[in-house]
Design an enzyme around this catalytic site. Sequence first.
Site: not given
Length: 766
Positions: A59, A108
């Site tokens: 990420h 998200h």
Amino acid sequence: MPEEPRFDTVAKAESTPDTPQPFAELGMKEDEYDRVRDILGRRPTSAELAIYSVMWSEHCSYKSSKVHLRQFGEKAPESDALLVGMGENAGVVDVGDGYAVTFKIESHNHPSYVEPHQGAATGVGGIVRDILTMGARPVAVMDALRFGPADAPDTRRVLPGVVSGISFYGNCLGLPNIGGEIGFDAGYAGNPLVNALCVGVMRHEDIKLAQAPGPGNKVVLFGATTGPDGIGGASVLASATFDEESHAKRPSVQVGDPFLEKLLIECSLELFAKDLVVGIQDLGAAGVSCATTELAAGGTGGMRIELDRVPLRDPRLTPEEILMSESQERMMAIVAPDRLDEFMATCAKWDILASVIGEVTDVTPEEAERGGRLVMTWRGETIVDMPPRTASDEGPVYERPYARPAEQDDLQADDAARLERPRTDAELREQALRLLGAPGIADPSWVTSQYDRYVLGNTVLATPHDGGMIRITDEGDRGVALATDGNGRYTRLDPYTGTQLAYAEAYRNVAVTGARPLAVTNCLNFGSPEDPAVMWQFAESTRGLADACRQLGTPVTGGNVSFYNQTGSTAINPTPVIGVLGVIDDVNQRLTSAFGRDLEGARVFLLGETRVELGGSAWADVIHGHLGGLPPRVDLAAEAALGELLADAADQGAVAAAHDLSDGGLVVALAESCLRGGVGCSVELSGDPFVELFSESAARAVVVVRPEAESVFAQLCDRHGVAATAIGSVGGSGLAVRHSDGGFDIPLEELRAVYESALPAIFDAE
């Protein structure tokens, strides 16, 4: 003899080189752990291991995607508008009159599956802070959502929570949600996509960067206290495949407080206005670890932090937990000592907690060559002594193997042309209504009505129109338009072409508002990078987007990669979501997608060429549950010509309404425009009515031309080389379709009943 600290220190790490460490549990590979040892010349302390594990996570480091993302820079078109490109928190473009706009989209996804409300809410909060960190006032948000089948039990659990999280956070911040998209497909069951976009406005001179210059300058942490929520969120949730144990990861989901974020926004903007900040970074993924390493790496390369000074919500937190916490609503600023008192007083005015936790330091030439020096202490002992650049900028870079999957040929050979077509007008009518009532095409108001679209007062276009548009200041008429698009079916059939089609649709959705497309952001949602088939999809997708942006002159300003979007071994359809931003000089010249009553009698034109293109179409999916063949052909030159035509037609007042053709083709576009304006239309089709109604050929739009401007419109079409076919006129009480062998009619009341009932029937019942 003093007692040895019970926590891990640099001295202890040097004297106990063989102490086992839980690097694998933190998501690190053994060779990555060995590289950390090589960088430090010893084993890492537990605090250093925490920093490297989150900063080198997929990420944060983009370690599997960097080699492909470089194309966005290498192939970037020349652009006088680009002020800040990739590498900062968000890109910035010049929109004229001394104003700049910053925008970005991020994912998200995994947190929103684990805890839908908070996962989605903090996704909004995080992207808003990215925009704030650039020095801009956030002025609007958008979202792109994907879920499993609408009537699946898990979708009925996840979707309402995601929507409530987005509406709760955005509405409390007072930011209009001006658009986006929502889709449903079995491939997203257990792995929804929640992509959030924010746009902000500033003057050119107000741009801020993530850097820590000036030895002696203070490092100030301000905003919320640090708690246990979100610990390991970036590495645990965004760098791992989902399975049945996902709900056990709920502690890794952050908890948001939008009222505190609103104060933080106003406080930060006042700090910027008073020129009290020389460097700024928000605390999102990886928290203090990310903010300190990136700020240090972007400045002198040196920083000293006293971790004890971080205000805690839970005094039991260990140094490692403090470093990994992703508690929301926090910022880190670099402040000159002689401005510190004023900085702290401004924070106190807004009731924002602020603490000096360290200072910028100088580094020796040798330290600079190694990547700088970040030192952190805890209770007087050194627990971190590392080169920050090795964590923020010099993480692993993987050239993952990729290969075209063996089943791709069979998938593309399974052409939608083999599917049974409607044979009668009654079947055409019935299938048109089935499309219009399909979740993902049907009225999204059940979702969008929960968002405030008009707060702040500068929204000039919003859902349900093709693009959102805002006036950038209260005083002027200059505006920006935004749209997000992505079609996982197209990209599954051909990742290169499918990504270009997503870009083309977003480009077109901006163009039909009358704005001129200027720049691009992206959120690239894919399965596991360790799967060669997924990496082939990703490589083709990024190549397609880079080539398209170069051809149409719209640079990629930044974005996000989200990997591991799969449940077990089943990956989602590759879903690159592309956001396009455009500029319009006068928002009063904007175009809407509604056929209004004031347009009755005006002629409707179809722009572009219609071909037999049904691969990956909504018709094949909804009517037959089929995915196969090739997606529509891409013609970027035609997209550019259509965009220029629409902008010129809007400028000259020749066109009164415009709607792009995409999911569902012409029949869905006409029905939507009729419903949005409350008046019907009649069209006469000259070719095969099935193809003309349901084909999804790209570079097309329907427009209503003002009667007095038809000659001007014809000249514009000739100038730009865009085919324009008069197909009917606005008026009547329904959608009337005629062709050489007959036709059908659908009253507006019936269209509306089908279109508006689909989502409420599922989610209101729940």
